[in-house]
Design a protein around this motif. Structure first.
Motif, PDB file in Angstrom:
ATOM      1  N   LEU A  98      10.396  10.973   9.019  1.00  0.00           N
ATOM      2  CA  LEU A  98       9.675   9.733   8.762  1.00  0.00           C
ATOM      3  C   LEU A  98       8.291  10.059   8.235  1.00  0.00           C
ATOM      4  O   LEU A  98       7.583  10.902   8.794  1.00  0.00           O
ATOM      5  CB  LEU A  98       9.559   8.909  10.048  1.00  0.00           C
ATOM      6  CG  LEU A  98       8.706   7.644  10.006  1.00  0.00           C
ATOM      7  CD1 LEU A  98       9.325   6.613   9.072  1.00  0.00           C
ATOM      8  CD2 LEU A  98       8.554   7.048  11.407  1.00  0.00           C
ATOM      9  N   VAL A  99       7.894   9.398   7.142  1.00  0.00           N
ATOM     10  CA  VAL A  99       6.557   9.564   6.566  1.00  0.00           C
ATOM     11  C   VAL A  99       5.939   8.178   6.419  1.00  0.00           C
ATOM     12  O   VAL A  99       6.521   7.287   5.802  1.00  0.00           O
ATOM     13  CB  VAL A  99       6.600  10.268   5.196  1.00  0.00           C
ATOM     14  CG1 VAL A  99       5.183  10.458   4.650  1.00  0.00           C
ATOM     15  CG2 VAL A  99       7.311  11.616   5.302  1.00  0.00           C
ATOM     16  N   ILE A 100       4.756   8.010   6.988  1.00  0.00           N
ATOM     17  CA  ILE A 100       4.069   6.720   6.979  1.00  0.00           C
ATOM     18  C   ILE A 100       2.849   6.811   6.059  1.00  0.00           C
ATOM     19  O   ILE A 100       1.997   7.682   6.238  1.00  0.00           O
ATOM     20  CB  ILE A 100       3.613   6.319   8.390  1.00  0.00           C
ATOM     21  CG1 ILE A 100       4.813   6.245   9.341  1.00  0.00           C
ATOM     22  CG2 ILE A 100       2.876   4.980   8.359  1.00  0.00           C
ATOM     23  CD1 ILE A 100       4.426   6.093  10.802  1.00  0.00           C
ATOM     24  N   GLY A 101       2.768   5.908   5.105  1.00  0.00           N
ATOM     25  CA  GLY A 101       1.571   5.748   4.294  1.00  0.00           C
ATOM     26  C   GLY A 101       0.803   4.560   4.845  1.00  0.00           C
ATOM     27  O   GLY A 101       1.296   3.428   4.792  1.00  0.00           O
ATOM     28  N   HIS A 102      -0.400   4.811   5.358  1.00  0.00           N
ATOM     29  CA  HIS A 102      -1.102   3.772   6.092  1.00  0.00           C
ATOM     30  C   HIS A 102      -1.994   2.945   5.179  1.00  0.00           C
ATOM     31  O   HIS A 102      -3.198   3.183   5.042  1.00  0.00           O
ATOM     32  CB  HIS A 102      -1.927   4.409   7.210  1.00  0.00           C
ATOM     33  CG  HIS A 102      -2.537   3.418   8.156  1.00  0.00           C
ATOM     34  ND1 HIS A 102      -1.836   2.361   8.687  1.00  0.00           N
ATOM     35  CD2 HIS A 102      -3.803   3.314   8.660  1.00  0.00           C
ATOM     36  CE1 HIS A 102      -2.622   1.660   9.478  1.00  0.00           C
ATOM     37  NE2 HIS A 102      -3.822   2.206   9.463  1.00  0.00           N
ATOM     38  N   GLY A 103      -1.379   1.947   4.530  1.00  0.00           N
ATOM     39  CA  GLY A 103      -2.143   1.046   3.684  1.00  0.00           C
ATOM     40  C   GLY A 103      -1.339   0.580   2.479  1.00  0.00           C
ATOM     41  O   GLY A 103      -0.427   1.269   2.000  1.00  0.00           O
ATOM     42  N   PHE A 104      -1.672  -0.587   1.988  1.00  0.00           N
ATOM     43  CA  PHE A 104      -1.003  -1.166   0.825  1.00  0.00           C
ATOM     44  C   PHE A 104      -1.069  -0.236  -0.376  1.00  0.00           C
ATOM     45  O   PHE A 104      -0.141  -0.179  -1.191  1.00  0.00           O
ATOM     46  CB  PHE A 104      -1.667  -2.507   0.486  1.00  0.00           C
ATOM     47  CG  PHE A 104      -1.068  -3.216  -0.697  1.00  0.00           C
ATOM     48  CD1 PHE A 104      -0.006  -4.096  -0.529  1.00  0.00           C
ATOM     49  CD2 PHE A 104      -1.575  -3.022  -1.977  1.00  0.00           C
ATOM     50  CE1 PHE A 104       0.548  -4.753  -1.614  1.00  0.00           C
ATOM     51  CE2 PHE A 104      -1.027  -3.675  -3.072  1.00  0.00           C
ATOM     52  CZ  PHE A 104       0.042  -4.543  -2.888  1.00  0.00           C
ATOM     53  N   GLU A 105      -2.162   0.504  -0.487  1.00  0.00           N
ATOM     54  CA  GLU A 105      -2.371   1.356  -1.648  1.00  0.00           C
ATOM     55  C   GLU A 105      -1.357   2.489  -1.761  1.00  0.00           C
ATOM     56  O   GLU A 105      -1.221   3.111  -2.819  1.00  0.00           O
ATOM     57  CB  GLU A 105      -3.799   1.927  -1.642  1.00  0.00           C
ATOM     58  CG  GLU A 105      -4.144   2.778  -0.433  1.00  0.00           C
ATOM     59  CD  GLU A 105      -4.811   2.010   0.686  1.00  0.00           C
ATOM     60  OE1 GLU A 105      -5.774   2.524   1.262  1.00  0.00           O
ATOM     61  OE2 GLU A 105      -4.344   0.881   0.983  1.00  0.00           O
ATOM     62  N   TYR A 106      -0.625   2.771  -0.686  1.00  0.00           N
ATOM     63  CA  TYR A 106       0.378   3.840  -0.704  1.00  0.00           C
ATOM     64  C   TYR A 106       1.734   3.378  -1.248  1.00  0.00           C
ATOM     65  O   TYR A 106       2.634   4.185  -1.476  1.00  0.00           O
ATOM     66  CB  TYR A 106       0.585   4.391   0.712  1.00  0.00           C
ATOM     67  CG  TYR A 106      -0.561   5.206   1.224  1.00  0.00           C
ATOM     68  CD1 TYR A 106      -0.657   6.569   0.981  1.00  0.00           C
ATOM     69  CD2 TYR A 106      -1.584   4.615   1.969  1.00  0.00           C
ATOM     70  CE1 TYR A 106      -1.710   7.326   1.452  1.00  0.00           C
ATOM     71  CE2 TYR A 106      -2.655   5.363   2.446  1.00  0.00           C
ATOM     72  CZ  TYR A 106      -2.707   6.712   2.183  1.00  0.00           C
ATOM     73  OH  TYR A 106      -3.766   7.456   2.655  1.00  0.00           O
ATOM     74  N   GLN A 107       1.896   2.100  -1.443  1.00  0.00           N
ATOM     75  CA  GLN A 107       3.206   1.547  -1.728  1.00  0.00           C
ATOM     76  C   GLN A 107       3.810   2.063  -3.031  1.00  0.00           C
ATOM     77  O   GLN A 107       4.985   2.456  -3.072  1.00  0.00           O
ATOM     78  CB  GLN A 107       3.125   0.022  -1.750  1.00  0.00           C
ATOM     79  CG  GLN A 107       4.440  -0.659  -1.963  1.00  0.00           C
ATOM     80  CD  GLN A 107       4.366  -2.140  -1.638  1.00  0.00           C
ATOM     81  OE1 GLN A 107       4.954  -2.599  -0.678  1.00  0.00           O
ATOM     82  NE2 GLN A 107       3.632  -2.905  -2.443  1.00  0.00           N
ATOM     83  N   ASP A 108       3.042   2.071  -4.109  1.00  0.00           N
ATOM     84  CA  ASP A 108       3.587   2.496  -5.400  1.00  0.00           C
ATOM     85  C   ASP A 108       4.062   3.944  -5.351  1.00  0.00           C
ATOM     86  O   ASP A 108       5.122   4.283  -5.894  1.00  0.00           O
ATOM     87  CB  ASP A 108       2.535   2.328  -6.499  1.00  0.00           C
ATOM     88  CG  ASP A 108       2.270   0.869  -6.830  1.00  0.00           C
ATOM     89  OD1 ASP A 108       3.088   0.007  -6.432  1.00  0.00           O
ATOM     90  OD2 ASP A 108       1.243   0.588  -7.489  1.00  0.00           O
ATOM     91  N   ALA A 109       3.272   4.809  -4.693  1.00  0.00           N
ATOM     92  CA  ALA A 109       3.668   6.213  -4.583  1.00  0.00           C
ATOM     93  C   ALA A 109       4.946   6.352  -3.765  1.00  0.00           C
ATOM     94  O   ALA A 109       5.836   7.154  -4.099  1.00  0.00           O
ATOM     95  CB  ALA A 109       2.546   7.038  -3.954  1.00  0.00           C
TER      96      ALA A 109
END
Length: 271
Positions: A98-109
């Motif tokens: 599991l990898v969590i990107g903490h924030g809306f800005e991570y969504q595209d990546a």
């Protein structure tokens, strides 16, 4: 005040999460955990966890998961889209579960990288994109933001309130619009100032933005700027009769003499 998680995202995290981690502001991953067979979770976060806000809440959530489940974890502070994608890909290639990107800005990546690593699940907080191994968590931040606006509109003596954000991310803009609506519901003729710092970690810039709004008679300011938002509290403490609304975590202890409350996300429970 506490936000509510979207139910689908909550279910995804309950099924998939199993670890936590720390961070290293130098840009190096901070690994923790025990056996190679452990469930492995990584966190990408955009700012220092000393912000007592958005990033602090994520760190608390990861610590809670680690204490309750035990896992091998890794966390890293990342600031640019190139770093988002690079680290998403690195953790996928290392076989993290599991990898969590903490924030809306991570969504595209996350959308770009997730298909390359089908055995790794990618989650973005404040995100709304889904896929075979991609999920988002959405927070109802607008509802408590509206309530904060009602309070601000009721308390302002000058008839001017303000909002200060880090960057113009859609969730932040929506919360500020809700705050403005609440303020106008309490006081229809209230003036709502708005500005963005351009980043999330420049405390001095946050203070300057706050002083500029105070100079325009704002006496209640709602900040959502992570570490940079600490400068808003500093400005309010230096000037008399200015109040602040905190965000993301309970920030009453940052400057209790000027803080009237916080719009809180229960990030530890979300994680």
């Amino acid at each position: 005040m506490r936000t509510r998680l979207a139910s689908a995202a909550t279910i995804a995290l309950v099924l998939l999460s199993g670890a936590c981690g720390g961070r290293d502001s130098s840009g190096k991953a901070n690994d923790s955990g025990a056996t190679s067979a452990a469930f492995r979770v990584a966190l990408l976060h955009p700012g220092p966890t000393s912000d007592n806000s958005w990033n602090w809440g994520a760190a608390q959530g990861l610590a809670r998961i680690k204490d309750s489940l035990g896992a091998q974890t890794s966390a890293i502070q990342t600031k640019t889209p190139a770093e988002f994608e690079e680290n998403f890909r690195q953790y996928g290639s290392q076989g993290y579960d599991l990898v969590i990107g903490h924030g809306f800005e991570y969504q595209d990546a996350a959308v770009r990288v997730a298909p390359e690593f089908p055995k790794t699940v990618y989650v973005t907080t404040s995100g709304n994109q889904v896929g075979a191994n991609l999920a988002g968590i959405e927070f109802d931040f607008e509802e408590p933001s509206y309530l904060a606006g009602l309070i601000a509109g009721s308390l302002t003596k000058t008839g001017v309130v303000g909002t200060i954000g880090g960057t113009e991310l859609p969730p932040v803009k929506r919360s500020f619009a809700a705050f403005a609506a609440g303020a106008k519901a309490a006081r229809p003729n209230v003036q709502v100032l708005g500005s963005y710092i351009g980043n999330w970690d420049d405390v001095n810039a946050g203070k300057e933005q706050a002083l500029a709004q105070i100079g325009r008679n704002a006496d209640v300011i709602f900040q959502n700027a992570d570490a940079a938002g600490l400068g808003v509290f500093q400005a309010a403490k230096e000037r008399k009769n200015v109040l602040v609304v905190g965000s993301n975590a309970d920030q009453n202890n940052v400057a209790p003499e000027v803080t009237i409350g916080s719009v809180v996300i229960d990030l530890p429970r979300a994680f």
